[in-house]
Design a protein around this motif. Structure first.
Motif, PDB file in Angstrom:
ATOM      1  N   LYS A  62       0.833  -1.207   0.000  1.00  0.00           N
ATOM      2  CA  LYS A  62       0.000   0.000   0.000  1.00  0.00           C
ATOM      3  C   LYS A  62       0.867   1.257   0.000  1.00  0.00           C
ATOM      4  O   LYS A  62       0.623   2.193  -0.784  1.00  0.00           O
ATOM      5  CB  LYS A  62      -0.908  -0.017   1.235  1.00  0.00           C
ATOM      6  CG  LYS A  62      -1.833   1.185   1.346  1.00  0.00           C
ATOM      7  CD  LYS A  62      -2.842   1.211   0.228  1.00  0.00           C
ATOM      8  CE  LYS A  62      -3.837   2.344   0.415  1.00  0.00           C
ATOM      9  NZ  LYS A  62      -4.710   2.518  -0.775  1.00  0.00           N
ATOM     10  N   ASP A  66       1.072   3.811  -3.373  1.00  0.00           N
ATOM     11  CA  ASP A  66       0.619   5.201  -3.285  1.00  0.00           C
ATOM     12  C   ASP A  66       1.774   6.181  -3.433  1.00  0.00           C
ATOM     13  O   ASP A  66       1.665   7.192  -4.131  1.00  0.00           O
ATOM     14  CB  ASP A  66      -0.102   5.436  -1.955  1.00  0.00           C
ATOM     15  CG  ASP A  66      -1.419   4.676  -1.878  1.00  0.00           C
ATOM     16  OD1 ASP A  66      -1.857   4.160  -2.923  1.00  0.00           O
ATOM     17  OD2 ASP A  66      -2.001   4.589  -0.781  1.00  0.00           O
ATOM     18  N   TYR A 138      -8.069   7.562  -8.827  1.00  0.00           N
ATOM     19  CA  TYR A 138      -6.889   7.343  -7.979  1.00  0.00           C
ATOM     20  C   TYR A 138      -5.668   8.033  -8.576  1.00  0.00           C
ATOM     21  O   TYR A 138      -4.947   8.770  -7.887  1.00  0.00           O
ATOM     22  CB  TYR A 138      -6.665   5.840  -7.843  1.00  0.00           C
ATOM     23  CG  TYR A 138      -5.347   5.434  -7.219  1.00  0.00           C
ATOM     24  CD1 TYR A 138      -5.183   5.443  -5.842  1.00  0.00           C
ATOM     25  CD2 TYR A 138      -4.272   5.026  -8.011  1.00  0.00           C
ATOM     26  CE1 TYR A 138      -3.988   5.052  -5.267  1.00  0.00           C
ATOM     27  CE2 TYR A 138      -3.073   4.640  -7.445  1.00  0.00           C
ATOM     28  CZ  TYR A 138      -2.936   4.653  -6.072  1.00  0.00           C
ATOM     29  OH  TYR A 138      -1.752   4.284  -5.508  1.00  0.00           O
ATOM     30  N   LEU A 142      -3.799  11.708  -7.236  1.00  0.00           N
ATOM     31  CA  LEU A 142      -2.392  11.751  -6.854  1.00  0.00           C
ATOM     32  C   LEU A 142      -1.565  12.663  -7.751  1.00  0.00           C
ATOM     33  O   LEU A 142      -0.364  12.804  -7.545  1.00  0.00           O
ATOM     34  CB  LEU A 142      -1.806  10.339  -6.854  1.00  0.00           C
ATOM     35  CG  LEU A 142      -2.187   9.511  -5.619  1.00  0.00           C
ATOM     36  CD1 LEU A 142      -1.822   8.050  -5.792  1.00  0.00           C
ATOM     37  CD2 LEU A 142      -1.529  10.077  -4.372  1.00  0.00           C
ATOM     38  N   ALA A 147       0.866  11.547  -1.474  1.00  0.00           N
ATOM     39  CA  ALA A 147       0.450  10.186  -1.155  1.00  0.00           C
ATOM     40  C   ALA A 147      -0.042  10.088   0.285  1.00  0.00           C
ATOM     41  O   ALA A 147      -1.009   9.386   0.582  1.00  0.00           O
ATOM     42  CB  ALA A 147       1.611   9.218  -1.380  1.00  0.00           C
ATOM     43  N   TYR A 150      -3.460  11.619   0.460  1.00  0.00           N
ATOM     44  CA  TYR A 150      -4.409  10.743  -0.220  1.00  0.00           C
ATOM     45  C   TYR A 150      -4.830   9.598   0.699  1.00  0.00           C
ATOM     46  O   TYR A 150      -6.012   9.259   0.783  1.00  0.00           O
ATOM     47  CB  TYR A 150      -3.806  10.187  -1.511  1.00  0.00           C
ATOM     48  CG  TYR A 150      -4.713   9.178  -2.178  1.00  0.00           C
ATOM     49  CD1 TYR A 150      -5.712   9.604  -3.034  1.00  0.00           C
ATOM     50  CD2 TYR A 150      -4.589   7.815  -1.913  1.00  0.00           C
ATOM     51  CE1 TYR A 150      -6.576   8.689  -3.621  1.00  0.00           C
ATOM     52  CE2 TYR A 150      -5.446   6.904  -2.496  1.00  0.00           C
ATOM     53  CZ  TYR A 150      -6.438   7.341  -3.347  1.00  0.00           C
ATOM     54  OH  TYR A 150      -7.301   6.432  -3.907  1.00  0.00           O
ATOM     55  N   GLN A 151      -3.862   8.982   1.365  1.00  0.00           N
ATOM     56  CA  GLN A 151      -4.198   7.854   2.223  1.00  0.00           C
ATOM     57  C   GLN A 151      -5.134   8.270   3.349  1.00  0.00           C
ATOM     58  O   GLN A 151      -6.054   7.537   3.718  1.00  0.00           O
ATOM     59  CB  GLN A 151      -2.925   7.235   2.795  1.00  0.00           C
ATOM     60  CG  GLN A 151      -2.171   6.403   1.788  1.00  0.00           C
ATOM     61  CD  GLN A 151      -1.264   5.390   2.449  1.00  0.00           C
ATOM     62  OE1 GLN A 151      -1.144   5.350   3.672  1.00  0.00           O
ATOM     63  NE2 GLN A 151      -0.624   4.567   1.658  1.00  0.00           N
TER      64      GLN A 151
END
Length: 374
Positions: A62, A66, A138, A142, A147, A150-151
Motif C-alpha cells: 500500500k 501510493d 486514484y 495523486l 500520497a 491521499y491515504q
C-alpha cells in the motif's frame, strides 16, 4: 494336561490386566489440545511469522503503490486509465495464483472461470463500473495531492460505508462508532486544510482542493459498491472467487470502453484497423510515459488480487484493518524523510484523528468485504 495348560493361561492373563485393558491415550482424550501441546509450539510460531509477513507485505504494498504513484505523476506524463487497464490485465494471472493457493487448488481455476462466464455475469457489472471509475480517479487525485494526504482522505470511505450500511444493510451503529465517524470527518478536514496550505508535501499546494475532491469522490465510488458487494457475497451459495473474476473482467471492459469513447470523440476512428483499435485502448499514445517505475505501479496494484485474500484467510480481519492506519503513518514518515521536513501540525493532528477513528470504529465491525481495493 490340556486342562492344566488352559488354567495356567487364564491365570497368567488375569495377572496382567494392564496388557488387556489400557486407558485411552491422552492424545485421544484431549484431541486437538494434545496436538497443540506436542506440535502447537511450532505451529503457533509459524502462524505468528506468517501473520507478520502478510501484515508487512500488505503495508509495504500500500505504501509503495501510493508513494510511487504520486512520484511518477509528478515526473511523468501517462494515462491513468491505461495504467488501470494494465493493472487489471496483470490481475488475471494473480487471481489464478490466488485460487490455486486459497480457493481450492489449481483444479478449481477452470471451473471458476467457467462459472464466472455463466453464473449471472451481469450481476457485478455496475459494481465493477464504480470500481473502474475509482481506479481512474486514484491516478488523477495523486496528480494534485501527496500520497500521505491521499491515504488519509481516502479513509472517508469509512464514513460513506457506514452510512450505506445503516441505510442499505440495516446494520445499527453504536454511539462510539458514530463518534468515530465524526472524528474521522474532523481529521480529514484538518488534512485537507494542511494540503491547501502547501504543507511540506507539494510545492505551493497546487490544486489541493481539487485533488481532495477527487479523493473523496473516489472513496464514495468505492464505498457504494463495497456495501452491495458485501451483501452479494453474504448470500448463501455465493462463490467469492467467481465474483472476483467477474469484477476484474468488468473493470477491464469498463476502462476499455472509456478509452474507445474518448478516441471516438477525438475523431481517431478506432475501428478502422486493429492497430488503431489497440492504440485507442491505450489512450492513443500507446505505452508512452510508461516507465519502469510505472510498470512497478502496475505490478503493485495487481498484487491486491492475492494479498487481500491471503491476509483475510491466514491473518484475519483485524490484521487487514490495522494495516491501513499503519500505512498512513509509514507513508507520512517516508515522505518526511524524502523531503527532509516534518509534517505540519494540522496534518499530524488530522492523521492521528483518522487513525484513532478507524481503530475505534473497527472494535465492533470485525468483518471486511472480500475485495476492498480494486
Amino acid at each position: 494336561m490340556k486342562l492344566a495348560l488352559v488354567v495356567c493361561g487364564v491365570a497368567g492373563a488375569l495377572r496382567r490386566p494392564a496388557l488387556r485393558v489400557r486407558p485411552p491415550p491422552k492424545r485421544e482424550r484431549l484431541g486437538e489440545a494434545m496436538v497443540t501441546r506436542t506440535t502447537g509450539g511450532g505451529e503457533e510460531r509459524a502462524a505468528r511469522y506468517r501473520t507478520a509477513v502478510l501484515f508487512g507485505a500488505l503495508v509495504t504494498q500500500k505504501v509503495a503503490a501510493d508513494t510511487l504513484t504520486g512520484w511518477t505523476r509528478a515526473r511523468t506524463t501517462y494515462s491513468g486509465a491505461t495504467v488501470s487497464m494494465l493493472s487489471e490485465i496483470a490481475k488475471f494471472p494473480v487471481l489464478a495464483l490466488a485460487i490455486c493457493a486459497f480457493g481450492g487448488g489449481w483444479r478449481r481455476v477452470k471451473p471458476t472461470i467457467q462459472a464466472a462466464l455463466t453464473d449471472r455475469p451481469m450481476a457485478t457489472g455496475w459494481i465493477a463500473g464504480a470500481y473502474a471509475a475509482q481506479n481512474v480517479l486514484y491516478f488523477a487525485a495523486l496528480s494534485y495531492i501527496s500520497a500521505a494526504s491521499y491515504q488519509v482522505l481516502s479513509q472517508s470511505k469509512l464514513l460513506f460505508t457506514a452510512v450505506l450500511a445503516v441505510t442499505v444493510l440495516r446494520e445499527p451503529l453504536s454511539l462510539r462508532q458514530w463518534g468515530a465517524l465524526l472524528t474521522l470527518l474532523v481529521g480529514s478536514l484538518l488534512v485537507q486544510v494542511s494540503e491547501m496550505a502547501g504543507g511540506v508535501y507539494l510545492e505551493g499546494g497546487r490544486a489541493a482542493l481539487y485533488g481532495g475532491f477527487l479523493t473523496v469522490l473516489g472513496a464514495l465510488l468505492s464505498a457504494l459498491p463495497n456495501v452491495w458487494y458485501e451483501k452479494l457475497l453474504k448470500t448463501e451459495g455465493e462463490d467469492e472467487w467467481v465474483r472476483n473474476v467477474q469484477v476484474t473482467c468488468w473493470i477491464f471492459l469498463w476502462i476499455a470502453a472509456s478509452q474507445i469513447w474518448h478516441a471516438l470523440r477525438a475523431g481517431a476512428r478506432p475501428f478502422a484497423s486493429f492497430a488503431r483499435f489497440g492504440a485507442a485502448l491505450f489512450g492513443g499514445t500507446g505505452l508512452d510515459g510508461i516507465t519502469p517505475a510505472v510498470w512497478l505501479v502496475v505490478g503493485l496494484k495487481a498484487l491486491n488480487g492475492i494479498l487481500i485474500p491471503a491476509t483475510l484467510k491466514y491473518a484475519g480481519n483485524l490484521v487487514y484493518l490495522y494495516a491501513k492506519p499503519t500505512s498512513i503513518v509509514a507513508t507520512a514518515f517516508l515522505v518526511s524523510l524524502y523531503t527532509h521536513t516534518l509534517p505540519s501540525p494540522a496534518f499530524a493532528l488530522g492523521a492521528a484523528l483518522v487513525i484513532a477513528s478507524m481503530l475505534a470504529f473497527s472494535q465492533k465491525n470485525k468483518t471486511v468485504p472480500a475485495e476492498d481495493d480494486h
